[in-house]
Design a protein around this motif. Sequence first.
Motif, PDB file in Angstrom:
ATOM      1  N   ARG A  19       0.799  -1.339  -0.061  1.00  0.00           N
ATOM      2  CA  ARG A  19       0.293   0.085  -0.292  1.00  0.00           C
ATOM      3  C   ARG A  19       0.977   1.326   0.028  1.00  0.00           C
ATOM      4  NH1 ARG A  19      -4.954  -0.890   0.422  1.00  0.00           N
ATOM      5  NH2 ARG A  19      -5.961  -2.859   1.155  1.00  0.00           N
ATOM      6  N   TYR A  20       0.338   2.414  -0.402  1.00  0.00           N
ATOM      7  CA  TYR A  20       1.039   3.652  -0.366  1.00  0.00           C
ATOM      8  C   TYR A  20       1.654   3.845   0.962  1.00  0.00           C
ATOM      9  CZ  TYR A  20       2.287   8.572  -0.505  1.00  0.00           C
ATOM     10  OH  TYR A  20       2.709   9.745  -0.386  1.00  0.00           O
ATOM     11  N   LYS A  54       0.964  12.634  -0.914  1.00  0.00           N
ATOM     12  CA  LYS A  54      -0.218  11.910  -0.725  1.00  0.00           C
ATOM     13  C   LYS A  54      -1.503  12.781  -1.178  1.00  0.00           C
ATOM     14  CE  LYS A  54      -2.702   9.525   2.689  1.00  0.00           C
ATOM     15  NZ  LYS A  54      -3.232   8.247   2.338  1.00  0.00           N
ATOM     16  N   TYR A  56      -5.503  13.362  -0.934  1.00  0.00           N
ATOM     17  CA  TYR A  56      -6.546  13.205  -0.087  1.00  0.00           C
ATOM     18  C   TYR A  56      -7.949  13.373  -0.856  1.00  0.00           C
ATOM     19  CZ  TYR A  56      -3.120  14.064   3.448  1.00  0.00           C
ATOM     20  OH  TYR A  56      -2.011  13.894   4.148  1.00  0.00           O
ATOM     21  N   ASN A  59     -11.281   9.851  -6.814  1.00  0.00           N
ATOM     22  CA  ASN A  59     -11.326   8.573  -7.041  1.00  0.00           C
ATOM     23  C   ASN A  59     -10.134   7.653  -6.609  1.00  0.00           C
ATOM     24  OD1 ASN A  59     -11.176   6.058  -8.682  1.00  0.00           O
ATOM     25  ND2 ASN A  59     -13.523   6.520  -9.119  1.00  0.00           N
ATOM     26  N   LYS A  60     -10.357   6.384  -5.772  1.00  0.00           N
ATOM     27  CA  LYS A  60      -9.161   5.911  -5.338  1.00  0.00           C
ATOM     28  C   LYS A  60      -8.141   5.085  -6.584  1.00  0.00           C
ATOM     29  CE  LYS A  60     -10.512   4.927  -0.628  1.00  0.00           C
ATOM     30  NZ  LYS A  60     -11.035   4.052   0.352  1.00  0.00           N
ATOM     31  N   GLN A  61      -9.185   4.648  -7.270  1.00  0.00           N
ATOM     32  CA  GLN A  61      -8.566   3.976  -8.391  1.00  0.00           C
ATOM     33  C   GLN A  61      -7.774   4.904  -9.358  1.00  0.00           C
ATOM     34  OE1 GLN A  61     -10.953   1.124 -10.635  1.00  0.00           O
ATOM     35  NE2 GLN A  61      -9.386   0.698 -12.299  1.00  0.00           N
ATOM     36  N   GLU A  62      -8.316   5.928  -9.487  1.00  0.00           N
ATOM     37  CA  GLU A  62      -7.624   6.934 -10.402  1.00  0.00           C
ATOM     38  C   GLU A  62      -6.315   7.382  -9.825  1.00  0.00           C
ATOM     39  OE1 GLU A  62     -10.404  10.129 -11.796  1.00  0.00           O
ATOM     40  OE2 GLU A  62     -11.381   8.988 -12.686  1.00  0.00           O
ATOM     41  N   ILE A  63      -6.374   7.616  -8.491  1.00  0.00           N
ATOM     42  CA  ILE A  63      -5.300   8.026  -7.633  1.00  0.00           C
ATOM     43  C   ILE A  63      -4.166   7.053  -7.873  1.00  0.00           C
ATOM     44  CG2 ILE A  63      -4.524   8.767  -5.269  1.00  0.00           C
ATOM     45  CD1 ILE A  63      -7.463  10.030  -4.890  1.00  0.00           C
ATOM     46  N   ALA A  64      -4.581   6.042  -7.399  1.00  0.00           N
ATOM     47  CA  ALA A  64      -3.496   4.772  -7.666  1.00  0.00           C
ATOM     48  C   ALA A  64      -3.003   4.462  -8.791  1.00  0.00           C
ATOM     49  CB  ALA A  64      -4.260   3.360  -6.998  1.00  0.00           C
ATOM     50  N   ARG A  67      -0.390   7.248  -9.496  1.00  0.00           N
ATOM     51  CA  ARG A  67       0.899   6.882  -8.703  1.00  0.00           C
ATOM     52  C   ARG A  67       1.748   5.917  -8.970  1.00  0.00           C
ATOM     53  NH1 ARG A  67      -1.663   6.793  -2.645  1.00  0.00           N
ATOM     54  NH2 ARG A  67      -1.751   8.976  -2.449  1.00  0.00           N
TER      55      ARG A  67
END
Length: 116
Positions: A19-20, A54, A56, A59-64, A67
Motif C-alpha cells: 500500500r502507499y 499523498k 486526499y 477516485n481511489k482507483q484513479e489516484i492509485a 501513482r
Amino acid sequence: MFVMEVRTKGDSKYLIYRRYRQFLNLHQVLESKYSPVDPSTTPYTCTLPSMPGKVYIGNKQEIAEGRIPELNTYMKKLLSLPTWLLLDDALRIFFYQTEQDSLQLPRALRRLRPPT
C-alpha cells in the motif's frame, strides 16, 4: 494496493503487494537514518529521491493508477543509491514476500512505466 514483481539473483521472481502507506513508511525510516540534518555526524548519508505526495481527494482507483509511474520512478531511483543503503534491513524487509503476499491471486496486471 500496488503490485511489484521482485526478481532475485537466482532468476526466480515473486509478486509483493504494498500500500502507499508502506512506501511512505519505508521512505520515512530511510530518511530518519540516512538524511540527518548534520551530515558530519555519520559517513552514511545520501539524498533520497522525492516520495510522491499523498492525495486526499478523488477516485481511489484513479489516484492509485496515477501513482504507479511515480512510485516506479521512486523505486528505480531508490535502488540506484549506494550499496550500503540497499543492505538496510527496512529496505530488504520491504521486498520480502510475506505469507499474505503469497496468498494473493494476481489479477490482470497492467504495467505503467514512466516516460524514459
